[in-house]
Design a protein around this motif. Structure first.
Motif, PDB file in Angstrom:
ATOM      1  N   ASP A 112       3.694  -5.961   6.629  1.00 20.27           N
ATOM      2  CA  ASP A 112       2.509  -5.736   7.443  1.00 20.27           C
ATOM      3  C   ASP A 112       2.089  -7.077   8.026  1.00 20.27           C
ATOM      4  N   ASP A 150       2.623  -3.205  12.203  1.00 21.65           N
ATOM      5  CA  ASP A 150       1.738  -2.419  11.354  1.00 21.65           C
ATOM      6  C   ASP A 150       1.993  -0.922  11.421  1.00 21.65           C
ATOM      7  N   GLY A 153       3.498  -0.709   8.150  1.00 19.94           N
ATOM      8  CA  GLY A 153       2.792  -1.321   7.036  1.00 19.94           C
ATOM      9  C   GLY A 153       1.879  -0.350   6.327  1.00 19.94           C
ATOM     10  N   ASN A 155      -0.993  -0.789   5.034  1.00 24.92           N
ATOM     11  CA  ASN A 155      -2.436  -0.985   5.171  1.00 24.92           C
ATOM     12  C   ASN A 155      -3.026  -0.267   6.380  1.00 24.92           C
ATOM     13  N   ASP A 156      -2.270  -0.167   7.473  1.00 26.74           N
ATOM     14  CA  ASP A 156      -2.836   0.319   8.715  1.00 26.74           C
ATOM     15  C   ASP A 156      -2.231   1.627   9.201  1.00 26.74           C
TER      16      ASP A 156
END
Length: 409
Positions: A112, A150, A153, A155-156
């Motif tokens: 990420d 991302d 990734g 997180n997103d």
């Protein structure tokens, strides 16, 4: 050499990569597949995957030239594993290429953008990706590359429950091999999963050479086949087999695109003492239950009834899958360890390449690897005991041997 304490680990990384040799922008003509399109349900996706992995391998070669031409090209992530701009560049590049043709198919991948942002490396990644992205694109911005990274990734990216279809990418499997130089293998691996099944896979290994050449010994016609030595790209599609060809013309930018695909088969070994074994570079033979039955040696002349050959010289799990699928190795055994999380991208593309080459992949109980075990993000697998990759002929014997030894440990 301990990479985590190498002199590279603490050197500042410049904002832009300046390769030792001038960069050239190549416009790749999409290569044909080794089998008729009508035989492959996902031939469009496979063509796109081949194209993306070839571009990614070129990116790796360019970055590597820069890496070893001057100081300051390697950093460490927070988990203490070495990483280079190539990891992020490959993920951004593959994400950008696939999203053009298949915008609705999500990507599961390793990196990420948080690390890039915190270390001011975005410009470096934009530079290397711009040199390999498809022609005709608008000029890439930092935001374009960060968004592309991302997409894969954790997180997103939100998958909304249980995605039926998704790409899974390992930007560089064997990063330590990438950093060691030309002798150690590393792989760019990409697979497509549909309804929990891996339907296609592509592995690119730019520095596959004569030291790890391979032949097929199981061709039913009795024909021994050789694959060119200067880099390799391996492809597999469900029901269509595993195939490989040279990557040298691709990574060197030649207009003479190779069209000579060679069918890959696992080796024909039927006796465990005669098998060629691989284990993770982070593990030792004594951690594998087979050590109770066999000693291991790196010397092929020392192999005997109670001593098996243990191959070395490659890094990363996908490199081992490539070795088995190509017939170079017979068995790859990985032990699951409590302190280590097993990531799906370290196995997905290797699984289909080995299966389509005639081999088999299971956990230590003989059960299939469950890519849907991580029900939301599809990033982690939980194989019981570990993973066994084999030529198929020896698989049940290996499972029984390991199960018997492991249950008494």
């Amino acid at each position: 050499m301990n990479l985590l304490h190498s002199p590279f680990s603490t050197v500042r990384f410049p904002h832009r990569l300046r390769p030792a040799t001038p960069r050239r922008r190549f416009f790749l003509v999409r290569s044909s597949l080794p089998f008729p399109n009508q035989n492959a349900k996902y031939h469009r996706e496979l063509e796109a995957a081949v194209d993306a992995v070839e571009r990614a391998c070129r990116l790796c070669v360019d970055v590597k030239r820069s890496l070893f031409s001057s100081e300051g090209r390697i950093l460490e992530k927070n988990d203490s594993t070495p990483v280079t701009v190539a990891d992020f560049g490959v993920q951004a590049l593959v994400s950008l290429e696939l999203s053009k043709l298949f915008p609705t198919i999500p990507l599961v991948a390793e990196e990420d953008s948080g690390f890039l942002r915190s270390n001011n490396l975005v410009d470096s990644v934009v530079s290397v990706v711009t040199d390999e992205v498809s022609s005709g694109d608008k000029r890439l911005t930092n935001a374009d590359v960060l968004e592309a990274i991302d997409r894969g990734g954790k997180n997103d990216v939100v998958y909304g429950g249980r995605p039926a279809t998704y790409w899974i990418l390992d930007p560089i499997d064997g990063t330590k091999g990438f950093l060691k130089g030309s002798d150690a293998l590393y792989v760019v691996g990409l697979a497509l999963v549909v309804e929990g099944e891996i339907v296609l896979g592509v592995m690119g290994c730019p520095n596959w050479d004569e030291a790890v050449s391979f032949t097929s010994t199981t061709d039913s016609r009795g024909v021994e086949s050789m694959v060119p030595k200067s880099g390799i790209i391996m492809v597999a599609h469900a029901g269509c087999g595993t195939w490989a060809r040279s990557l040298s013309d691709v990574v060197n930018g030649s207009a003479n695109m190779p069209d000579g695909w060679t069918r890959c088969y696992v080796d024909g070994c039927g006796l465990v003492p005669e098998a060629r074994f691989c284990i993770p570079d982070s593990q030792t033979w004594d951690l594998i239950p087979l050590s109770e039955l066999f000693n291991a040696t790196n010397d092929p002349n020392s192999v005997g009834e109670k001593k098996v050959l243990l191959l070395s010289g490659c890094c990363g799990s996908l490199c081992k899958y490539l070795m088995v699928a190509s017939g170079r190795a017979t068995v790859f055994v990985l032990r699951a360890r409590n302190e280590r999380i097993i990531k799906a991208w370290d196995h997905a593309v290797g699984i289909i390449c080995v299966r389509e080459a005639g081999g088999k992949v299971t956990d230590w109980k003989g059960d299939q690897i469950d890519l849907a075990a991580d029900q939301v993000e599809r990033r982690i697998i939980f194989p019981s005991g570990g993973v066994i990759v084999s030529n198929g002929k020896l698989h049940n014997q290996i499972v029984e041997m390991i199960s018997s030894s492991f249950s008494t440990a």
